[in-house]
Motif scaffolding. Structure first.
Motif, PDB file in Angstrom:
ATOM      1  N   ASP A 113       0.804  -1.148   0.056  1.00 44.54           N
ATOM      2  CA  ASP A 113       0.010  -0.042   0.025  1.00 44.54           C
ATOM      3  C   ASP A 113       0.795   1.275   0.160  1.00 44.54           C
ATOM      4  OD1 ASP A 113      -2.594  -1.060   0.339  1.00 44.54           O
ATOM      5  OD2 ASP A 113      -1.888  -1.972   2.001  1.00 44.54           O
ATOM      6  N   ALA A 114       2.108   1.154   0.521  1.00 47.09           N
ATOM      7  CA  ALA A 114       2.986   2.319   0.272  1.00 47.09           C
ATOM      8  C   ALA A 114       4.369   1.627   0.416  1.00 47.09           C
ATOM      9  CB  ALA A 114       2.814   3.175   1.765  1.00 47.09           C
ATOM     10  N   VAL A 115       5.321   2.358  -0.425  1.00 48.85           N
ATOM     11  CA  VAL A 115       6.604   2.019  -0.301  1.00 48.85           C
ATOM     12  C   VAL A 115       7.541   3.335   0.229  1.00 48.85           C
ATOM     13  CG1 VAL A 115       8.898   1.408  -1.618  1.00 48.85           C
ATOM     14  CG2 VAL A 115       6.604   0.172  -2.020  1.00 48.85           C
ATOM     15  N   LEU A 116       8.230   3.496   1.368  1.00 55.91           N
ATOM     16  CA  LEU A 116       8.779   4.299   1.799  1.00 55.91           C
ATOM     17  C   LEU A 116      10.240   4.263   1.730  1.00 55.91           C
ATOM     18  CD1 LEU A 116       6.803   4.942   5.240  1.00 55.91           C
ATOM     19  CD2 LEU A 116       6.286   5.700   2.773  1.00 55.91           C
ATOM     20  N   ASN A 117      10.922   5.329   0.725  1.00 56.79           N
ATOM     21  CA  ASN A 117      12.281   5.241   0.887  1.00 56.79           C
ATOM     22  C   ASN A 117      12.827   6.568   1.701  1.00 56.79           C
ATOM     23  OD1 ASN A 117      14.770   6.242  -1.384  1.00 56.79           O
ATOM     24  ND2 ASN A 117      14.990   4.363  -0.438  1.00 56.79           N
ATOM     25  N   LEU A 118      13.205   6.484   2.670  1.00 57.02           N
ATOM     26  CA  LEU A 118      13.277   7.449   3.815  1.00 57.02           C
ATOM     27  C   LEU A 118      14.739   8.016   3.989  1.00 57.02           C
ATOM     28  CD1 LEU A 118      10.690   6.072   6.527  1.00 57.02           C
ATOM     29  CD2 LEU A 118      10.384   7.813   4.570  1.00 57.02           C
ATOM     30  N   PHE A 119      14.996   9.232   4.338  1.00 58.40           N
ATOM     31  CA  PHE A 119      16.115   9.823   5.019  1.00 58.40           C
ATOM     32  C   PHE A 119      17.304   9.635   3.970  1.00 58.40           C
ATOM     33  CE2 PHE A 119      13.333   8.284   8.449  1.00 58.40           C
ATOM     34  CZ  PHE A 119      12.881   9.452   8.798  1.00 58.40           C
ATOM     35  N   THR A 120      17.147  10.243   2.718  1.00 54.50           N
ATOM     36  CA  THR A 120      18.008  10.231   1.637  1.00 54.50           C
ATOM     37  C   THR A 120      18.820   8.526   1.422  1.00 54.50           C
ATOM     38  OG1 THR A 120      18.694  12.504   2.245  1.00 54.50           O
ATOM     39  CG2 THR A 120      20.249  11.459   0.769  1.00 54.50           C
ATOM     40  N   SER A 121      17.977   7.888   1.206  1.00 53.40           N
ATOM     41  CA  SER A 121      18.265   6.366   0.892  1.00 53.40           C
ATOM     42  C   SER A 121      18.335   6.283  -0.571  1.00 53.40           C
ATOM     43  CB  SER A 121      17.547   5.400   1.632  1.00 53.40           C
ATOM     44  OG  SER A 121      17.579   5.504   3.067  1.00 53.40           O
ATOM     45  N   PHE A 122      18.506   7.182  -1.352  1.00 49.77           N
ATOM     46  CA  PHE A 122      18.490   7.180  -2.758  1.00 49.77           C
ATOM     47  C   PHE A 122      19.486   7.742  -3.439  1.00 49.77           C
ATOM     48  CE2 PHE A 122      17.157   8.153  -7.112  1.00 49.77           C
ATOM     49  CZ  PHE A 122      16.203   7.222  -7.202  1.00 49.77           C
ATOM     50  N   GLY A 123      19.975   7.477  -4.629  1.00 50.41           N
ATOM     51  CA  GLY A 123      20.923   8.286  -5.475  1.00 50.41           C
ATOM     52  C   GLY A 123      22.325   8.206  -5.119  1.00 50.41           C
ATOM     53  N   TYR A 124      22.529   6.681  -4.730  1.00 54.40           N
ATOM     54  CA  TYR A 124      23.896   6.101  -4.336  1.00 54.40           C
ATOM     55  C   TYR A 124      24.678   5.545  -5.703  1.00 54.40           C
ATOM     56  CZ  TYR A 124      22.493   6.164   0.660  1.00 54.40           C
ATOM     57  OH  TYR A 124      21.872   6.546   1.639  1.00 54.40           O
ATOM     58  N   PHE A 125      23.752   5.213  -6.650  1.00 48.86           N
ATOM     59  CA  PHE A 125      24.400   4.790  -7.742  1.00 48.86           C
ATOM     60  C   PHE A 125      24.968   5.499  -8.663  1.00 48.86           C
ATOM     61  CE2 PHE A 125      20.641   2.177  -6.384  1.00 48.86           C
ATOM     62  CZ  PHE A 125      21.232   0.841  -5.918  1.00 48.86           C
ATOM     63  N   ASP A 126      26.140   5.169  -9.400  1.00 50.88           N
ATOM     64  CA  ASP A 126      26.897   6.210 -10.415  1.00 50.88           C
ATOM     65  C   ASP A 126      26.163   5.905 -11.537  1.00 50.88           C
ATOM     66  OD1 ASP A 126      29.130   6.916  -8.850  1.00 50.88           O
ATOM     67  OD2 ASP A 126      29.964   4.993  -8.953  1.00 50.88           O
ATOM     68  N   ASP A 127      25.428   4.712 -11.820  1.00 57.32           N
ATOM     69  CA  ASP A 127      24.888   4.533 -13.192  1.00 57.32           C
ATOM     70  C   ASP A 127      23.467   5.095 -13.030  1.00 57.32           C
ATOM     71  OD1 ASP A 127      23.854   3.644 -15.774  1.00 57.32           O
ATOM     72  OD2 ASP A 127      24.731   1.666 -15.494  1.00 57.32           O
ATOM     73  N   ASP A 128      23.088   5.768 -13.935  1.00 56.92           N
ATOM     74  CA  ASP A 128      21.777   6.540 -13.944  1.00 56.92           C
ATOM     75  C   ASP A 128      20.825   5.521 -14.186  1.00 56.92           C
ATOM     76  OD1 ASP A 128      22.264   9.168 -13.448  1.00 56.92           O
ATOM     77  OD2 ASP A 128      22.359   9.630 -15.465  1.00 56.92           O
ATOM     78  N   GLN A 129      21.048   4.347 -15.047  1.00 56.93           N
ATOM     79  CA  GLN A 129      20.269   3.086 -14.943  1.00 56.93           C
ATOM     80  C   GLN A 129      19.856   2.452 -13.738  1.00 56.93           C
ATOM     81  OE1 GLN A 129      18.531   2.343 -18.115  1.00 56.93           O
ATOM     82  NE2 GLN A 129      19.168   4.349 -18.548  1.00 56.93           N
ATOM     83  N   ASP A 130      20.865   2.619 -12.751  1.00 56.00           N
ATOM     84  CA  ASP A 130      20.433   1.715 -11.652  1.00 56.00           C
ATOM     85  C   ASP A 130      19.421   2.655 -10.889  1.00 56.00           C
ATOM     86  OD1 ASP A 130      21.912  -0.586 -11.782  1.00 56.00           O
ATOM     87  OD2 ASP A 130      23.992   0.590 -11.106  1.00 56.00           O
ATOM     88  N   ASN A 131      19.483   3.867 -10.981  1.00 56.90           N
ATOM     89  CA  ASN A 131      18.632   5.014 -10.007  1.00 56.90           C
ATOM     90  C   ASN A 131      17.162   4.686 -10.967  1.00 56.90           C
ATOM     91  OD1 ASN A 131      20.179   6.084  -8.062  1.00 56.90           O
ATOM     92  ND2 ASN A 131      21.323   7.039  -9.969  1.00 56.90           N
TER      93      ASN A 131
END
Length: 249
Positions: A113-131
């Motif tokens: 019902d909800a997917v939470l990605n909290l507290f800057t847990s995104f954007g670690y990957f060098d390859d834009d395709q991984d993001n």
């Protein structure tokens, strides 16, 4: 330093640094009261049904998953760090589960019902395709009426207010920290010594703007619904907001 010990022989900084006890020592004083206020606010805003299924994506040791479960939700906490998940599993119950999981992969057979990605847990990957894969995985993990939430740093505000250098002493360890922005990334270099060993780690996160996310979401077939600028869900301002909080489906 040629003899600097590493937590693991691993090419990805996030797979080694997040798996060390030192990461949790350095950040042990984070404001969890503020974090709980945010989770209260966001779950109320989403108007989630009783016993809603929530995925806490990149959950660490599970502190936020545990709180969400205490609010009455059926929570799955997922993280790449085997050590963090091993520690979190002691808190499992019938409606709280933890697993080692790569956020680039959707949850096979599970819909939330909800997917939470909290507290800057995104954007670690060098390859834009991984993001992009991460966004697509969130999309594919949502039920028909589910919502995704990404709580990211506000890149412009962070860059404008970077503290270039400081030392934090936690549990008797002096963490020497340098911060800088280069090539579209925000870096934090961390040096310290403990028990006669010298350590060096580098955190790196992409300095994604709202416009960057809008482009990625369009490519991933995601519909951005709302944007907030702080944990009290105030209006987002590119120059002054503390956070970039995006609600989508």
């Amino acid at each position: 330093m040629s003899n600097t010990p590493k937590a693991k022989n691993c090419n990805n900084w996030y797979a080694s640094w997040f798996d060390t006890p030192y990461y949790h020592i350095l950040y042990k004083d984070r404001d969890y009261t503020e974090a709980q206020l945010f989770m209260d606010n966001i779950t109320n805003y989403l108007n989630l049904p009783d016993n809603a299924k929530i995925l806490d994506l990149a959950c660490g040791k599970g502190r936020h998953s545990i709180y969400l479960n205490q609010l009455g939700f059926d929570v799955t906490g997922a993280d790449l760090s085997e050590n963090s998940i091993a520690e979190a599993k002691q808190f499992e119950n019938d409606t709280l589960h933890f697993c080692v999981h790569d956020m680039r992969q959707p949850f096979s057979g599970l819909q939330f019902d909800a997917v939470l990605n909290l507290f800057t847990s995104f954007g670690y990957f060098d390859d834009d395709q991984d993001n992009l894969k991460t966004l697509a995985a969130i999309r594919d993990s949502l039920g028909e009426y589910g919502f995704g939430v990404i709580d990211f740093l506000n890149a412009q505000q962070v860059i404008d207010s970077l503290v270039p250098q400081e030392t934090k002493t936690v549990d008797g360890i002096d963490f020497h920290i340098k911060r800088f922005h280069i090539d579209g990334n925000i870096y934090k270099e961390i040096d310290f010594e403990d028990q006669g060993c010298a350590y060096h780690f580098t955190e790196k996160v992409r300095a994604f703007t709202l416009e960057d996310f809008e482009g990625m979401m369009e490519t991933a077939g995601i519909h951005l619904l709302e944007v907030f600028g702080d944990y009290k869900l105030h209006k987002y301002s590119p120059k002054s907001s503390e956070r970039l909080i995006m609600i989508f489906k």
